[in-house]
Design a protein around this motif. Structure first.
Motif: not given
Length: 255
Positions: A170-197
């Motif tokens: 949120k802070g970076l997006a507010t600061e950077f977005s006026p300069h053409g740089l977007r900032v976002n995140a993905i919040a994965p739920g429980w994903i089938d990976t080697d580690m989770s298995r």
């Protein structure tokens, strides 16, 4: 006007993905590569990076790097730019997980988790963001977590780090977005990976509990996160910045 499916294309983009040799980072790299991006994978284990780059082929590169070496962030940028030119998408995905009761978590253990997730991603953001803003074009993605959105027991350091991502986005997006740089995140739920298995193999009750509270009744696939990352980095998300996108089968809104 950009037409479908080109609006979801990453042709002409160059993405650097930390922790890109395994799990979700690997899936993000694969999906971005399929979408047309040139990719640079980073991580500490060169054999895994080499294997992934060899499998992907053209437009895939790697640089060995430890994100906790904060004073070496500029070296990673210089090496990446020497390989592929300006980086247009930074994916802050590298991280470590530590399952431990809060009262048994030492200051040193807590600090290592923060160094990897929070300070490591900040150091790279500081290195890559100025060039993106100067070119008026770029995207920074963070891999957040369900621990960013609600309480999970016995992962206090991880929760603190992933919760910090929400504020950083949120802070970076507010600061950077006026300069053409977007900032976002993905919040994965429980994903089938080697580690989770591996984790579920020794704790079937936990898997049962997770599936019971997931409205879709299944684990996600790493590619579910990968394609979400492609969207957020693509022209289709031109007006999307400062958001945390759950990719979780409804866990964060279900009962």
């Amino acid at each position: 006007m950009t037409t479908f499916p080109n609006i979801f294309s990453l042709q002409g983009e160059t993405a650097l993905i930390t922790g890109g040799g395994t799990g979700i980072g690997r899936a993000i790299a694969e999906c971005m590569h399929q979408a047309g991006a040139t990719i640079v994978l980073t991580g500490r284990r060169e054999n895994l990076l080499q294997e992934q780059v060899s499998r992907l082929g053209d437009r895939a590169h790697y640089v060995v790097h430890d994100v906790t070496q904060l004073d070496q962030a500029h070296v990673l940028r210089e090496k990446a730019e020497a390989l592929v030119g300006p980086v247009t998408c930074l994916v802050n995905n590298a991280g470590i997980h530590m399952k431990k009761e809060a009262v048994k978590t030492t200051t040193q253990e807590f600090q290592l988790v923060l160094d990897t997730h929070v300070l490591g991603s900040h150091a790279l953001t500081v290195e890559f963001a100025p060039g993106m803003m100067e070119r008026k074009h770029g995207s920074i993605l963070f891999t957040a977590s369900m621990a960013s959105l609600f309480g999970i027991p016995k992962v206090i350091a991880y929760t603190a780090a992933k919760s910090a991502y929400v504020g950083m986005v949120k802070g970076l997006a507010t600061e950077f977005s006026p300069h053409g740089l977007r900032v976002n995140a993905i919040a994965p739920g429980w994903i089938d990976t080697d580690m989770s298995r591996q984790a579920f193999a020794g704790d079937p009750a936990r898997l049962e509990k997770i599936l019971a509270r997931t409205p879709t009744g299944e684990l996600g696939q790493s590619s579910d996160v990968g394609w979400a990352a492609v969207y957020l980095a693509s022209p289709a998300a031109h007006f999307v910045t400062g958001t945390i996108l759950p990719v979780d089968g409804g866990v964060s809104i279900g009962f």
